[in-house]
Design a protein around this motif. Structure first.
Motif, PDB file in Angstrom:
ATOM      1  N   TRP A  81      47.041  51.078  38.613  1.00  0.00           N
ATOM      2  CA  TRP A  81      45.880  51.096  39.500  1.00  0.00           C
ATOM      3  C   TRP A  81      45.027  49.845  39.328  1.00  0.00           C
ATOM      4  CZ3 TRP A  81      45.578  54.083  43.540  1.00  0.00           C
ATOM      5  CH2 TRP A  81      46.185  55.343  43.536  1.00  0.00           C
ATOM      6  N   MET A  82      44.883  49.396  38.103  1.00  0.00           N
ATOM      7  CA  MET A  82      44.022  48.244  37.833  1.00  0.00           C
ATOM      8  C   MET A  82      44.536  46.955  38.450  1.00  0.00           C
ATOM      9  SD  MET A  82      43.169  49.051  33.839  1.00  0.00           S
ATOM     10  CE  MET A  82      42.310  47.503  33.552  1.00  0.00           C
ATOM     11  N   VAL A  83      45.847  46.823  38.578  1.00  0.00           N
ATOM     12  CA  VAL A  83      46.420  45.562  39.074  1.00  0.00           C
ATOM     13  C   VAL A  83      46.786  45.620  40.555  1.00  0.00           C
ATOM     14  CG1 VAL A  83      47.320  44.999  36.781  1.00  0.00           C
ATOM     15  CG2 VAL A  83      48.828  46.117  38.448  1.00  0.00           C
ATOM     16  N   GLN A  84      46.558  46.754  41.209  1.00  0.00           N
ATOM     17  CA  GLN A  84      46.909  46.852  42.622  1.00  0.00           C
ATOM     18  C   GLN A  84      46.113  45.830  43.436  1.00  0.00           C
ATOM     19  OE1 GLN A  84      47.567  50.740  44.586  1.00  0.00           O
ATOM     20  NE2 GLN A  84      45.862  50.182  45.935  1.00  0.00           N
ATOM     21  N   PRO A  85      46.769  45.022  44.254  1.00  0.00           N
ATOM     22  CA  PRO A  85      46.050  44.012  45.047  1.00  0.00           C
ATOM     23  C   PRO A  85      45.143  44.647  46.093  1.00  0.00           C
ATOM     24  CG  PRO A  85      48.392  43.511  44.918  1.00  0.00           C
ATOM     25  CD  PRO A  85      48.225  44.910  44.407  1.00  0.00           C
ATOM     26  N   PRO A  86      44.134  43.931  46.518  1.00  0.00           N
ATOM     27  CA  PRO A  86      43.252  44.449  47.561  1.00  0.00           C
ATOM     28  C   PRO A  86      44.023  44.813  48.828  1.00  0.00           C
ATOM     29  CG  PRO A  86      42.293  42.503  46.561  1.00  0.00           C
ATOM     30  CD  PRO A  86      43.680  42.624  46.009  1.00  0.00           C
ATOM     31  N   GLU A  87      43.650  45.943  49.401  1.00  0.00           N
ATOM     32  CA  GLU A  87      44.202  46.417  50.664  1.00  0.00           C
ATOM     33  C   GLU A  87      45.723  46.584  50.639  1.00  0.00           C
ATOM     34  OE1 GLU A  87      42.687  43.862  53.754  1.00  0.00           O
ATOM     35  OE2 GLU A  87      40.855  45.041  53.889  1.00  0.00           O
ATOM     36  N   PHE A 111      48.908  38.681  34.227  1.00  0.00           N
ATOM     37  CA  PHE A 111      50.252  38.320  34.662  1.00  0.00           C
ATOM     38  C   PHE A 111      50.605  38.856  36.050  1.00  0.00           C
ATOM     39  CE2 PHE A 111      50.165  38.759  30.013  1.00  0.00           C
ATOM     40  CZ  PHE A 111      50.391  37.428  29.675  1.00  0.00           C
ATOM     41  N   ARG A 112      49.772  39.758  36.563  1.00  0.00           N
ATOM     42  CA  ARG A 112      50.099  40.370  37.852  1.00  0.00           C
ATOM     43  C   ARG A 112      48.979  40.250  38.879  1.00  0.00           C
ATOM     44  NH1 ARG A 112      52.328  46.253  36.549  1.00  0.00           N
ATOM     45  NH2 ARG A 112      52.539  46.235  38.831  1.00  0.00           N
ATOM     46  N   THR A 113      47.902  39.591  38.515  1.00  0.00           N
ATOM     47  CA  THR A 113      46.828  39.352  39.488  1.00  0.00           C
ATOM     48  C   THR A 113      46.425  37.882  39.416  1.00  0.00           C
ATOM     49  OG1 THR A 113      44.887  39.785  38.081  1.00  0.00           O
ATOM     50  CG2 THR A 113      45.999  41.698  39.031  1.00  0.00           C
ATOM     51  N   PRO A 114      45.858  37.339  40.487  1.00  0.00           N
ATOM     52  CA  PRO A 114      45.548  35.909  40.537  1.00  0.00           C
ATOM     53  C   PRO A 114      44.230  35.579  39.840  1.00  0.00           C
ATOM     54  CG  PRO A 114      44.961  36.941  42.611  1.00  0.00           C
ATOM     55  CD  PRO A 114      45.636  38.013  41.791  1.00  0.00           C
ATOM     56  N   PRO A 115      43.996  34.312  39.513  1.00  0.00           N
ATOM     57  CA  PRO A 115      42.742  33.899  38.871  1.00  0.00           C
ATOM     58  C   PRO A 115      41.504  34.193  39.710  1.00  0.00           C
ATOM     59  CG  PRO A 115      44.408  32.190  38.636  1.00  0.00           C
ATOM     60  CD  PRO A 115      44.970  33.200  39.594  1.00  0.00           C
ATOM     61  N   VAL A 116      41.663  34.354  41.021  1.00  0.00           N
ATOM     62  CA  VAL A 116      40.508  34.658  41.873  1.00  0.00           C
ATOM     63  C   VAL A 116      40.066  36.112  41.758  1.00  0.00           C
ATOM     64  CG1 VAL A 116      41.000  32.817  43.522  1.00  0.00           C
ATOM     65  CG2 VAL A 116      42.012  35.097  43.871  1.00  0.00           C
ATOM     66  N   ASN A 117      40.787  36.913  40.991  1.00  0.00           N
ATOM     67  CA  ASN A 117      40.414  38.302  40.762  1.00  0.00           C
ATOM     68  C   ASN A 117      39.268  38.343  39.747  1.00  0.00           C
ATOM     69  OD1 ASN A 117      40.186  41.026  40.162  1.00  0.00           O
ATOM     70  ND2 ASN A 117      42.306  41.275  39.469  1.00  0.00           N
ATOM     71  N   PRO A 118      38.070  38.801  40.132  1.00  0.00           N
ATOM     72  CA  PRO A 118      36.952  38.815  39.187  1.00  0.00           C
ATOM     73  C   PRO A 118      37.173  39.767  38.013  1.00  0.00           C
ATOM     74  CG  PRO A 118      36.372  39.963  41.219  1.00  0.00           C
ATOM     75  CD  PRO A 118      37.675  39.267  41.478  1.00  0.00           C
ATOM     76  N   VAL A 119      38.001  40.794  38.190  1.00  0.00           N
ATOM     77  CA  VAL A 119      38.269  41.706  37.080  1.00  0.00           C
ATOM     78  C   VAL A 119      39.079  40.987  36.013  1.00  0.00           C
ATOM     79  CG1 VAL A 119      39.222  43.939  36.419  1.00  0.00           C
ATOM     80  CG2 VAL A 119      38.200  43.630  38.689  1.00  0.00           C
ATOM     81  N   ARG A 120      40.057  40.205  36.432  1.00  0.00           N
ATOM     82  CA  ARG A 120      40.811  39.388  35.487  1.00  0.00           C
ATOM     83  C   ARG A 120      39.874  38.425  34.758  1.00  0.00           C
ATOM     84  NH1 ARG A 120      45.981  35.258  36.595  1.00  0.00           N
ATOM     85  NH2 ARG A 120      45.335  33.719  35.032  1.00  0.00           N
ATOM     86  N   ALA A 121      38.962  37.808  35.478  1.00  0.00           N
ATOM     87  CA  ALA A 121      38.011  36.877  34.859  1.00  0.00           C
ATOM     88  C   ALA A 121      37.133  37.587  33.837  1.00  0.00           C
ATOM     89  CB  ALA A 121      37.151  36.220  35.936  1.00  0.00           C
ATOM     90  N   ALA A 122      36.709  38.800  34.166  1.00  0.00           N
ATOM     91  CA  ALA A 122      35.875  39.559  33.232  1.00  0.00           C
ATOM     92  C   ALA A 122      36.637  39.855  31.941  1.00  0.00           C
ATOM     93  CB  ALA A 122      35.420  40.866  33.897  1.00  0.00           C
ATOM     94  N   TYR A 123      37.890  40.277  32.071  1.00  0.00           N
ATOM     95  CA  TYR A 123      38.684  40.573  30.877  1.00  0.00           C
ATOM     96  C   TYR A 123      38.948  39.306  30.065  1.00  0.00           C
ATOM     97  CZ  TYR A 123      39.595  45.549  31.458  1.00  0.00           C
ATOM     98  OH  TYR A 123      39.458  46.912  31.522  1.00  0.00           O
ATOM     99  N   GLU A 124      39.196  38.210  30.726  1.00  0.00           N
ATOM    100  CA  GLU A 124      39.454  36.967  29.993  1.00  0.00           C
ATOM    101  C   GLU A 124      38.231  36.556  29.187  1.00  0.00           C
ATOM    102  OE1 GLU A 124      41.498  32.581  30.551  1.00  0.00           O
ATOM    103  OE2 GLU A 124      41.199  33.880  32.303  1.00  0.00           O
ATOM    104  N   TYR A 179      45.369  51.439  25.534  1.00  0.00           N
ATOM    105  CA  TYR A 179      45.025  50.025  25.747  1.00  0.00           C
ATOM    106  C   TYR A 179      45.516  49.546  27.114  1.00  0.00           C
ATOM    107  CZ  TYR A 179      43.759  49.908  20.833  1.00  0.00           C
ATOM    108  OH  TYR A 179      43.150  50.155  19.630  1.00  0.00           O
ATOM    109  N   THR A 180      44.612  48.943  27.856  1.00  0.00           N
ATOM    110  CA  THR A 180      44.930  48.430  29.188  1.00  0.00           C
ATOM    111  C   THR A 180      44.259  47.072  29.394  1.00  0.00           C
ATOM    112  OG1 THR A 180      43.031  49.625  30.110  1.00  0.00           O
ATOM    113  CG2 THR A 180      45.181  50.717  30.243  1.00  0.00           C
ATOM    114  N   GLY A 181      44.693  46.379  30.422  1.00  0.00           N
ATOM    115  CA  GLY A 181      44.074  45.121  30.812  1.00  0.00           C
ATOM    116  C   GLY A 181      44.987  43.915  30.756  1.00  0.00           C
ATOM    117  N   ARG A 182      45.957  43.918  29.863  1.00  0.00           N
ATOM    118  CA  ARG A 182      46.816  42.751  29.683  1.00  0.00           C
ATOM    119  C   ARG A 182      47.538  42.361  30.971  1.00  0.00           C
ATOM    120  NH1 ARG A 182      49.932  39.606  26.291  1.00  0.00           N
ATOM    121  NH2 ARG A 182      52.131  39.427  26.838  1.00  0.00           N
TER     122      ARG A 182
END
Length: 347
Positions: free
Chosen positions: A333-339, A247-260, A240-243
């Motif tokens: 890997w999933m929560v690593q910030p861009p660049e 807590f570690r990425t900002p709301p502007v992250n589209p992946v976070r938005a998709a999971y929410e 299980y991943t995604g949680r």
């Protein structure tokens, strides 16, 4: 997404080493002496907008590209919805990789039955920056496959397919064109090293990705000329991943938005596609290993059976570490910030 065997030990070890070496970009013959492997040349084929682990897999690939582990040659969508390509592009754009080419199955065709599965893809397409806006605006997937493959070194490309295998079956059936004088099967044999496919269940089962296009899956299983490693339903079903996205990425992250949208704030999701993509880029890394070889058969309804067959070039993944340990590596890997790559990951 939703839903082996008797060989001498020495031979199995060689096969496993060769597949893992190829997955990290080093030829099997020189893997042991190569300290700085080249990035894996990879094409990602996804039914983006179905389950949300497609978005998690796309995030992982972008982070791995930032870290120099992979060069994503293209992303292909295999589901008939106008939102898949722009949704993918929104994630790539967030990671500042908006130049990754995207291809789509029959651009412009919008299947109403798929739209109820594409809520998060539509949201990403409409609410996050992207240059695509509609799947009809990108190349047809098989044409893009042929264009990309024709330009690559021989036996260099890994394909990670985490949806239906429609594009792969159509690629095999494609004819010589202005990109290459080779047929689809010849082009694949010349340019593709192996495929990692999220699909089926082992030793037998009835899994969603195969049910999306059982005929295509059977065609790939029978006719694909290079090795295919299946990451079955059972591999990611208990990881299980995604949680941590919440807590570690900002709301502007589209992946976070998709999971929410898909699982609700603070929740996890199974990691079917994510485990397949990890293996496609980094190999087993102490967490996965390929089975001994065999033959997978797909029935017309999408159910599958497995027959151990020495000398065959089909395999399925087995886990070799606790689920929680694997999940922790994947989620980093999933929560690593861009660049923010260019640093070492233990995973």
């Amino acid at each position: 997404m939703l839903g082996g065997r008797r060989l001498a030990r020495g031979i199995v070890a060689v096969i496993a080493t060769a597949l893992a070496a190829a997955a990290v970009g080093a030829p099997p013959s020189s893997a042991s002496g190569r300290h700085h492997p080249q990035p894996v040349r990879l094409i990602f084929d996804t039914d983006f907008g179905g389950d949300v682990d497609d978005a998690g897999a796309a995030a992982m690939l972008n982070a791995m590209q930032d870290d120099g582990k992979v060069r994503v040659l293209a992303m292909m969508t295999s589901n008939l919805t106008r939102w898949a390509a722009p949704g993918l592009d929104a994630i790539n754009t967030y990671y500042r990789n908006g130049n990754i080419p995207i291809g789509a199955l029959e651009p412009g065709y919008d299947d109403p039955e798929n739209n109820n599965l594409s809520t998060y893809a539509e949201h990403l397409a409409k609410s996050f920056p992207n240059d695509v806006r509609d799947s009809s605006r990108v190349p047809e997937a098989v044409d893009l496959y042929r264009k990309i493959l024709a330009k690559q070194p021989d036996h260099s490309v890994v394909i990670a397919v985490v949806g239906g295998q429609t594009n792969l079956a159509q690629l095999l059936a494609s004819h010589p064109d202005h990109h290459s004088r080779l047929s689809g099967t010849q082009l694949v044999a010349k340019k593709v090293h192996h495929v990692v496919a999220m699909g089926a269940q082992f030793p037998s089962g009835f899994e969603w990705n195969i049910r999306l296009d059982p005929e295509a899956a059977a065609t790939v299983a029978e006719r694909w000329p290079t090795p295919v490693i299946y990451s079955g339903f059972e591999v990611g079903d208990s990881i299980y991943t995604g949680r941590q996205l919440f807590f570690r990425t900002p709301p502007v992250n589209p992946v976070r938005a998709a999971y929410e949208l898909y699982v609700g704030f603070g929740n996890n999701r199974e990691s079917w596609d994510i485990t397949a993509v990890y293996y496609a880029v980094l190999g087993g890394n102490g967490m996965f290993r390929p089975s001994e070889p065999g033959v997978v058969n797909f029935a017309a309804d999408g159910s599958n059976t497995w027959t151990p067959t020495p000398g065959a070039n089909r395999y399925y993944l087995e886990t070799t570490a606790p689920d929680g340990e694997i999940a922790g590596v994947l989620e980093e890997w999933m929560v690593q910030p861009p660049e923010s790559g260019r640093h070492r990951h233990d995973g």
